[in-house]
Design an enzyme around this catalytic site. Structure first.
Site, PDB file in Angstrom:
ATOM      1  N   ASN A 170       0.889  -1.334   0.143  1.00 57.53           N
ATOM      2  CA  ASN A 170      -0.106  -0.109   0.098  1.00 57.53           C
ATOM      3  C   ASN A 170       0.690   1.434   0.059  1.00 57.53           C
ATOM      4  O   ASN A 170       1.268   1.794   1.094  1.00 57.53           O
ATOM      5  CB  ASN A 170      -0.770  -0.113   1.146  1.00 57.53           C
ATOM      6  CG  ASN A 170      -1.801  -0.995   1.231  1.00 57.53           C
ATOM      7  OD1 ASN A 170      -3.081  -0.829   0.331  1.00 57.53           O
ATOM      8  ND2 ASN A 170      -1.766  -2.297   1.948  1.00 57.53           N
ATOM      9  N   GLU A 171       1.154   1.746  -1.168  1.00 62.78           N
ATOM     10  CA  GLU A 171       2.097   2.774  -1.128  1.00 62.78           C
ATOM     11  C   GLU A 171       1.367   4.182  -1.073  1.00 62.78           C
ATOM     12  O   GLU A 171       0.331   4.120  -0.778  1.00 62.78           O
ATOM     13  CB  GLU A 171       2.521   2.610  -2.772  1.00 62.78           C
ATOM     14  CG  GLU A 171       3.411   1.573  -3.295  1.00 62.78           C
ATOM     15  CD  GLU A 171       4.712   1.620  -2.704  1.00 62.78           C
ATOM     16  OE1 GLU A 171       5.238   2.356  -1.742  1.00 62.78           O
ATOM     17  OE2 GLU A 171       5.775   0.984  -3.445  1.00 62.78           O
ATOM     18  N   PRO A 172       2.271   5.176  -0.814  1.00 60.57           N
ATOM     19  CA  PRO A 172       1.502   6.656  -0.478  1.00 60.57           C
ATOM     20  C   PRO A 172       0.337   6.832  -1.480  1.00 60.57           C
ATOM     21  O   PRO A 172       0.315   6.748  -2.635  1.00 60.57           O
ATOM     22  CB  PRO A 172       2.724   7.492  -0.717  1.00 60.57           C
ATOM     23  CG  PRO A 172       4.022   6.616  -0.553  1.00 60.57           C
ATOM     24  CD  PRO A 172       3.672   5.353  -0.943  1.00 60.57           C
ATOM     25  N   THR A 189      10.363   2.241  -3.488  1.00 63.84           N
ATOM     26  CA  THR A 189      10.179   0.646  -3.410  1.00 63.84           C
ATOM     27  C   THR A 189      11.111   0.075  -4.211  1.00 63.84           C
ATOM     28  O   THR A 189      11.575  -0.980  -3.685  1.00 63.84           O
ATOM     29  CB  THR A 189       8.690   0.459  -3.309  1.00 63.84           C
ATOM     30  OG1 THR A 189       8.183   1.099  -2.449  1.00 63.84           O
ATOM     31  CG2 THR A 189       8.541  -0.937  -3.073  1.00 63.84           C
TER      32      THR A 189
END
Length: 641
Positions: A170-172, A189
């Site tokens: 769950n990235e920014p 990442t």
């Protein structure tokens, strides 16, 4: 308090010293100790569910953080009879696209580290499938989510954290209500994963991940983080406001979450970084040094300009009261830092050494410079290396690993083709036609052949010879250990073994050094520095009964990723402009590492640029504190083994 109670949620009112923190966290001396505690909690949960004849639903993570947890669970299964016959697992994520057979897949990872070694039923293992056709992916994610809910939800979710603040993938920008889905990976990442994939170009750009809402629905969450690289994001997550730009901050909303950290990962939290802002302190010399350096940086003043008001206004009034006046504090600290500076890293002969970091005698010392990779010596202490030689010490450089993994296929192919042009089909020691054929036809995930690894190691070896020759070291004082733990042909290395330690012990016993310089930076992206340092410490412990060890001092240099904090420096060696240039040229002899560093961590600069900037920055920090101004400085920390 039992081990399990250590990780039980503590209501905020019960830990006043962490009032800056919004998530309960437990700090351990090292990741091994912490991992054993986490594994114990998981084992207790499994057994308690078994006693009630119920399934135990676990959410599992991949990456380096949980590896030791899985090792401990496997040990408990084999030695203590812990059964996983009632366990159902759901993994957080998987790269997309990614086959199960790919050794970079999380399917491969989980079976290698856990599932192949325990009695879990294969039908109870759930890992996102990286081979699902793109047109079927949305429905697949919905079905994955549904399967978790039908199982009764996650009893326990194990998490790591990325430098972007991602949990799972769950990235920014991820929403608190997000479910299982496909997501585009953040560039940071992918950079962090590049060492596992032999370069960022090979890292997938997308992944399937459980959503934030799926994770938050877990009954219990434990997030683990190890090392200095995670310290800043841990601080933002634990002490910052909830923000979708740092998705891990959503865990502040969960009432049964614990962050399990080692000391390095916790180092930026206020209670560790600046404890005087949290509560009264026991003012040890180390803490006093740390606080005064911080105060100078906070007020933008040199040490001798600090006033009583500066101390009182910045949470250090008790220190001021204890010492009596700012003047006394300032002059004492100025002298402490002044005494760390020396242009004689091997000690200055015929001089009073009571206020110097190194002994004056013996005037000519035997020195071992341990270098984990074939370029750490010149990158981390090239200037000091040169000074030691020029000042007449008997210097030996010991390269602990071959470094072959860091040579690209293209670089190896270039050397093989040149060599083949010279020798034709005469194989000699290395079969160059076979190497050329292998590299031209190498498949994804294929481990290098023995000849390819030999060639790549030889490339690094000859670059080291060239660099040290330029520094001024005689060839007879260059030693290559090629420690066995490294020689797997893959990014993943073997555990350190008795043979590795014996090699290190043998070279120390042979040379009987007065000084050992070793890499103390444990932040390199693939862990070689840590393994190499552990081998040195184990060897020195074995050799300690020998009389020559009473005269042997261990100095730690920092690697290409971090420099020592000013308050941690025990010896600062100034470099002239000419020495800075000499160091740069020595680093540039390592041509296979130029322009595209394979294991660069979170810094895109080339190693020579990093080293130069870091050394200049250290000199500026000393200058800002009111000490002498130099072009650059290399820093070392004395280690009592």
């Amino acid at each position: 308090m039992s081990a399990i109670q250590t990780l039980t949620y503590v209501k905020p009112g019960k830990y006043e010293t962490t009032r800056f923190e919004k998530i309960h966290n437990e700090i351990f001396k090292n990741s091994q100790q912490a991992s054993e505690i986490v594994a114990l909690e998981i084992a207790e949960l499994i057994r308690s569910r078994q006693a009630k004849n119920k399934l135990c639903i676990l959410g599992l993570a991949t990456g380096s953080s949980p590896v030791k947890v899985y090792e401990e669970l496997v040990r408990m299964h084999k030695e203590e009879g812990l059964s996983f016959n009632n366990v159902v697992t759901f993994n957080l994520d998987e790269y997309y696209p990614m086959t199960k057979e790919n050794n970079q897949s999380y399917h491969y990872f989980m079976h290698q580290h856990l599932f192949n070694h325990i009695d879990i039923s294969p039908e109870n293992i759930n890992i996102p499938d990286g081979t699902v056709a793109i047109q079927n992916l949305n429905q697949y994610c919905v079905d994955y989510e549904t399967k978790i809910k039908k199982a009764g939800g996650l009893d326990f979710q194990l998490l790591g954290i990325g430098r972007t603040g991602h949990v799972g993938f769950n990235e920014p920008g991820s929403h608190i209500n997000s479910g299982t889905r496909i997501i585009t990976l953040d560039h940071i990442t992918r950079v962090d994963a590049s060492s596992d994939f032999n370069g960022i170009d090979n890292v997938p750009k997308r992944a399937i991940t459980m959503g934030v809402s799926t994770i938050l629905a877990s009954k219990r969450i434990v997030l683990m983080a190890w090392g200095q690289n995670k310290a800043e994001i841990i601080k933002r997550t634990v002490q910052g406001d909830i923000n979708s730009e740092v998705p891990a901050t959503f865990l502040q909303n969960h009432t049964n979450t614990t962050f399990v950290l080692d000391q390095s990962a916790a180092s930026e939290l206020t209670r560790f970084k600046t404890p005087w802002l949290v509560d009264d302190c026991i003012w040890t010399p180390e803490l006093k040094s740390k606080a005064i350096v911080w105060l100078c940086q906070e007020t933008k003043k040199s040490i001798l300009k600090l006033t009583d008001r500066d101390y009182n206004n910045n949470g250090m009034s008790d220190l001021l009261a204890q010492e009596g006046s700012a003047y006394d504090l300032n002059i004492n600290m100025f002298n402490v830092l002044q005494h760390t500076i020396t242009g004689w890293p091997g000690g200055k002969p015929n001089t009073d050494d009571s206020n110097r970091p190194e002994r004056a005698n013996p005037a000519k010392k035997r020195v071992i410079l341990f270098s984990p990779h074939p370029d750490d010596d010149v990158i981390s202490m090239g200037g000091t290396f040169s000074k030691l030689i020029k000042q007449g010490h008997e210097v030996h450089v010991v390269y602990q690993t071959s470094g072959n993994i860091a040579v690209t296929d293209d670089e190896a192919l270039k050397f093989a083709e040149v060599a083949n042009d010279f020798i034709g089909n005469n194989e000699g020691i290395i079969n160059f036609p076979n190497i050329i054929n292998f590299l031209n036809n190498k498949s994804e995930n294929q481990t290098d052949s023995q000849d390819v690894r030999k060639l790549k190691g030889l490339i690094r070896r000859r670059e080291s010879h060239a660099a040290t020759r330029y520094i001024g070291l005689e060839a007879k004082n260059i030693h290559f250990l090629d420690m066995p733990f490294y020689e797997t042909g893959q990014i993943k290395k073997s555990p350190i073994g008795a043979d590795d330690i014996a090699m290190v012990a043998a070279i120390i016993e042979k040379i009987k050094p007065h000084q050992i310089f070793a890499a103390g930076d444990l932040s390199d992206p693939h862990g070689t520095h840590k393994v190499c340092l552990n081998a040195i410490l184990s060897a020195m412990k074995q050799l300690k009964p020998n009389p020559f060890m009473n005269d042997c001092w261990l100095w730690l240099y920092s690697g290409a990723w971090h420099e020592w904090e000013i308050h941690d420096i025990d010896m600062a060696v100034p470099l002239s402009p000419e020495e800075v240039l000499l160091k740069r040229h020595a680093i540039l002899y390592h041509q296979s590492q130029k322009d595209r560093v394979m294991f660069q961590g979170n810094d895109s600069r080339e190693f020579w640029v990093r080293a130069e900037d870091r050394n200049k920055h250290t000199a500026k920090l000393y200058d800002d504190l009111g000490l002498a101004e130099y072009q650059a400085m290399e820093a070392f920390k004395r280690f009592d083994y």
